[in-house]
Design an enzyme around this catalytic site. Sequence first.
Site, PDB file in Angstrom:
ATOM      1  N   LYS A  35       0.841  -1.130   0.007  1.00 37.48           N
ATOM      2  CA  LYS A  35       0.204  -0.027  -0.026  1.00 37.48           C
ATOM      3  C   LYS A  35       0.835   1.142   0.036  1.00 37.48           C
ATOM      4  CE  LYS A  35      -0.511  -0.127   5.079  1.00 37.48           C
ATOM      5  NZ  LYS A  35      -1.217  -0.585   6.225  1.00 37.48           N
ATOM      6  N   TYR A 253      17.503  28.617  10.339  1.00 38.81           N
ATOM      7  CA  TYR A 253      16.134  29.415  10.642  1.00 38.81           C
ATOM      8  C   TYR A 253      15.926  29.194  12.066  1.00 38.81           C
ATOM      9  CZ  TYR A 253      14.776  30.049   5.719  1.00 38.81           C
ATOM     10  OH  TYR A 253      14.725  30.211   4.465  1.00 38.81           O
TER      11      TYR A 253
HETATM   12  C1  PLP Z   1      -0.484  -1.813   6.478  1.00 41.59           C
HETATM   13  C2  PLP Z   1      -1.077  -2.920   7.134  1.00 41.59           C
HETATM   14  C3  PLP Z   1      -0.365  -4.308   7.419  1.00 41.59           C
HETATM   15  C4  PLP Z   1       0.958  -4.257   7.267  1.00 41.59           C
HETATM   16  O1  PLP Z   1       1.455  -3.632   8.315  1.00 41.59           O
HETATM   17  P1  PLP Z   1       3.170  -3.678   8.845  1.00 41.59           P
HETATM   18  O2  PLP Z   1       3.280  -3.042  10.241  1.00 41.59           O
HETATM   19  O3  PLP Z   1       3.638  -2.585   7.887  1.00 41.59           O
HETATM   20  O4  PLP Z   1       3.624  -5.011   8.673  1.00 41.59           O
HETATM   21  C5  PLP Z   1      -1.054  -5.481   7.434  1.00 41.59           C
HETATM   22  N1  PLP Z   1      -2.172  -5.432   7.473  1.00 41.59           N
HETATM   23  C6  PLP Z   1      -3.163  -4.599   7.299  1.00 41.59           C
HETATM   24  C7  PLP Z   1      -4.692  -4.645   7.423  1.00 41.59           C
HETATM   25  C8  PLP Z   1      -2.708  -3.101   7.197  1.00 41.59           C
HETATM   26  O5  PLP Z   1      -3.265  -2.121   6.822  1.00 41.59           O
END
Ligand code: PLP
Length: 372
Positions: A35, A253
């Site tokens: 994702k 800054y």
């Molecule tokens: C993002 C996500 C994962 C993976 O999580 P990690 O901590 O990056 O391993 C697994 N399951 C779902 C439903 C997620 O949204």
Amino acid sequence: MPRPIHAVIHQPALANNLDVVRRCAPDARVWAVVKANAYGHGIRRAFAGLRGADGFGLLDLNEAILLRELGWQGPILLLEGFFQPQDVPLLEQYRLTTAVHCDEQLRMIETARPKGPLAIQLKLNTGMNRLGFPAGQYRAAWERARTLPGVGSIVHMTHFSDADGARGIAHQLEVFEAATANLPGEATLSNSAATLWHPQAHRAWVRPGIVLYGGSPTGVEADVAQFGLQPAMSLHSELIAVQELAVGDTVGYGSLFRAERPMRIGVVACGYADGYPRHAPGWGDQPAPVLVDGVRTHLVGRVSMDMLCVDLTPCPKARVGSPVTLWGQGLPIDDVALASGTVGYELMCALAPRVPVSVATMSAPETRAEAL
Ligand SMILES: *Cc1c(COP(=O)(O)O)cnc(C)c1O
């Protein structure tokens, strides 16, 4: 004459990290979670390193379609499911497995009357309180899903809130087991942290994300040091200027850093508009780390939009053009994130579109030679 900043995506590191997951969960199939544009690495680039996975998990329909266009024939899971009735025919067209986490989604399937078989993952809320049917309604949701037209396999799905922390997963696992008792079907529960540390929750499919990219689920690199993960992303730039400071001189800054001794600092072509965290401190007890000429030093002053400054005391030979590593390859992204009050996940995802990205298909030492 491009700015010297660039990121490298290391495909052998992705493949290595998938192997690590396989060793941790030898009996489970692996949804590689890609994702958010593969946690900032790019779906296309990540796919080349992770094509040994059993399936890909993501959120965005366009990313799912891109995987199909890249030739991926295997399963693709929409982790948040779909959003509108018009999405249902697309699930069929692209053969997408979908999470179903609420009654509204069941109703949309009912209305759309897919020919099927539609593969769904019925999401149970075991205590995260984000997505999923409450435990008391799960069995009824499962019965209803089973009778809907077009619905094929139903996998039980939940998500852990504390698999990386002190609270652990026992309280959620108990709810999961009670709610799914005597219901047929496979299950998927484990994110990266549960994949590494809670084998009792592996079941048919694990769903790791961050570890595939070489990051730590806890945000602390030492917690994953023994697993042999490799950083899949590295961010590089160069010194574009050097300044000599006298006692009392300030940097950047807000004048947040003040020299207590004469010192040399370097100016790096990298700022928050490249995705480097503006909260990374260049003052105080734990300034954010950075490598100059391969030597670990730290920020001085505040990160600005296009530049940041670094202490050159440990690397006296550094000059304009010296290589700088912001993270990856010798500097864990989690170390930079920790100093900045966040986690590696956020830094990876925030890599800005203006940063040119190249792909390393060879292992790290060769890449390094090329990058220099
Ligand atoms: C993002 C996500 C994962 C993976 O999580 P990690 O901590 O990056 O391993 C697994 N399951 C779902 C439903 C997620 O949204």
